[in-house]
Design an enzyme around this catalytic site. Structure first.
Site, PDB file in Angstrom:
ATOM      1  N   ALA A   1      19.456  -5.648  15.128  1.00  0.00           N
ATOM      2  CA  ALA A   1      18.946  -6.515  16.192  1.00  0.00           C
ATOM      3  C   ALA A   1      19.304  -7.949  15.793  1.00  0.00           C
ATOM      4  O   ALA A   1      18.568  -8.604  15.060  1.00  0.00           O
ATOM      5  CB  ALA A   1      17.447  -6.337  16.330  1.00  0.00           C
TER       6      ALA A   1
ATOM      7  N   GLY B   1      13.081 -14.737  14.171  1.00  0.00           N
ATOM      8  CA  GLY B   1      13.474 -13.361  13.830  1.00  0.00           C
ATOM      9  C   GLY B   1      13.019 -12.375  14.882  1.00  0.00           C
ATOM     10  O   GLY B   1      12.728 -12.767  16.016  1.00  0.00           O
ATOM     11  N   ASN B   2      12.979 -11.090  14.541  1.00  0.00           N
ATOM     12  CA  ASN B   2      12.475 -10.086  15.477  1.00  0.00           C
ATOM     13  C   ASN B   2      11.849  -8.928  14.689  1.00  0.00           C
ATOM     14  O   ASN B   2      11.815  -8.957  13.462  1.00  0.00           O
ATOM     15  CB  ASN B   2      13.585  -9.603  16.420  1.00  0.00           C
ATOM     16  N   HIS B   3      11.355  -7.914  15.421  1.00  0.00           N
ATOM     17  CA  HIS B   3      10.533  -6.869  14.787  1.00  0.00           C
ATOM     18  C   HIS B   3      11.331  -5.699  14.197  1.00  0.00           C
ATOM     19  O   HIS B   3      10.735  -4.696  13.819  1.00  0.00           O
ATOM     20  CB  HIS B   3       9.542  -6.304  15.805  1.00  0.00           C
TER      21      HIS B   3
END
Ligand code: PMT
Length: 397
Positions: free
Chosen positions: A277, A209-211
């Site tokens: 994102a 995943g990402n932030h």
């Protein structure tokens, strides 16, 4: 004037930036607002009740009883207000807000208030960056309060960083916006907006995943709806919340799910803004059971996800198509490249090299590119960035 006749409670807590409130009160009164001021005990070390009562043309409240032993009714004052502003708000008062510690007159007024609350924090840079303050600002936001982020610059300590109280002019414009009846400039328009990260499962327990917090996309959706648009907001996993009859929220997890959901609504959309994102890669095999710890190394093979935005660009008809570019190097070159290759009408660049921009922050700093124009903006709250972007799109439609 949007502030004409508005009743505002200004709560001032103890910080050097309190002196700026003399100017703010003067400007609020000039704008036609009625201002009643509550000072905490420590705020009185920084500003004088006499100055503030002269400027506001009202007595200033400092405690439950005033000098001639008359009781000040905190509930009556709280219910009188159209808006309550806490500025400057110290780390201490912010913490009390988040847990409901009601140990002075200001907190009693705050806890009784039913009106919108705006908080403008100010403190030294390391305090502002402390995880407790970051968490408390998020908690205050989750109560529905508006935060005016502290600004970068020289601080009373002599250090330079983020922590300065927003300038009175900035605070004034946030207050004006709060009361301005947004023009229904997007009435009849259909917006498709994406937000948040995507999670690509490795096994039932883990993911790639990402932030992304989703805040940028949610703020865009709220602002577009405020201006009359019907919005479909497709969000990856995010704790952001929205309740607006003009926003249909569709929750997804993976890039493939986001792809499928986007193309249910894209054909009909007038404007599409992709602020999500999206993961570029996903594990080739998603294990059915939790992968057990065995060897020193574990290799996960990743395969490319479909590029949702590029596909939207290929299928573009009437839609005004907006992409985002999150970059860490060669920012402008990469953003322009995406603008052309993905057949976009506009791209919004944010760089992780700009302090306070990009992921998870309540602020962002963006630059817009179209095939023929570019426009830079300063660091501001994501709500304010959403307004700038939609103002720009409004001119293009
Ligand atoms: O959510 P927040 O914490 O508020 O943070 C906001 C943000 C930093 C996530 C946001 O401002 C932002 O920059 N979003 C785009 C992030 C991104 O993935 O950028 P990119 O340069 O990798 O992608 C370019 C564009 O292609 C984006 O519009 C993206 O949505 C889209 N894309 C990317 C990959 C993919 N497979 N499909 C896509 O549609």
């Amino acid at each position: 004037m949007s502030l004409q006749g508005k009743k505002i409670i200004l709560g001032i807590t103890g910080g050097i930036a309190a002196y700026k409130m003399n100017y703010l009160v003067r400007d609020l009164v000039k704008s036609g607002a009625e201002v009643k001021i509550v000072l905490t005990k420590s705020a009185q070390d920084f500003v004088s009740p006499l100055t503030l009562s002269t400027l506001s043309k009202h007595s200033v409240y400092t405690d439950f009883f005033d000098d001639n032993k008359t009781w000040n009714n905190h509930v009556e004052l709280a219910l009188w207000a159209d808006l309550m502003l806490m500025a400057p708000c110290t780390a201490h008062t912010l913490a009390k807000i988040t847990v409901g510690i009601c140990d002075n007159f200001l907190m009693a007024v705050y806890m009784s208030a039913k009106c919108p609350v705006i908080i403008a924090p100010a403190m030294d840079l390391d305090m502002y960056a402390h995880p407790a303050v970051t968490r408390n600002l998020k908690t205050a936001e989750s109560f529905g309060h508006t935060i005016i982020p502290a600004e970068f610059g020289e601080l009373a300590s002599g250090l330079t960083g983020q922590g300065r109280l927003a300038e009175p002019a900035t605070i004034l414009s946030v207050l004006e916006n709060q009361f301005s009846d947004a023009k229904q400039t997007f009435a009849g328009k259909k917006f498709l907006i994406t937000a948040g990260p995507t999670y690509e499962n490795i096994d039932p327990v883990r993911f790639v995943g990402n932030h992304s917090s989703g805040k940028m996309g949610f703020d865009l959706a709220k602002e577009a709806a405020k201006r009359g648009a019907k919005v479909v907001l497709i969000s990856g996993p995010s704790s952001q919340k929205v309740e607006d009859e003009n926003i249909k929220l569709c929750k997804v997890t993976s890039a493939q799910e986001m792809f499928d959901e986007v193309f249910k609504y894209y054909e009909d959309a007038d404007v599409a803004i992709m602020s999500a994102a999206v993961a570029d890669y996903t594990p080739k095999v998603k294990a059915k059971e939790k992968i057990k710890k065995k060897d020193n190394e574990l290799t996960i093979e990743l395969i490319k996800n479909k590029d949702i935005l590029r596909t939207m660009g290929e299928k573009k008809a009437q839609q005004f198509l907006v992409g985002f570019a999150l970059e860490t190097q060669n920012e402008e070159e990469n953003a322009r490249d995406k603008l052309i290759k993905k057949n976009l009408d506009m791209i919004v660049l944010n760089s992780l090299r700009d302090e306070g921009a990009g992921f998870a922050n309540a602020t962002n700093k963006v630059k817009i590119f179209t095939p023929t124009e570019e426009q830079s903006f300063s660091l501001k709250s994501k709500e304010a960035v959403a307004k700038d972007l939609l103002d720009f799109i409004e001119q293009k439609l």
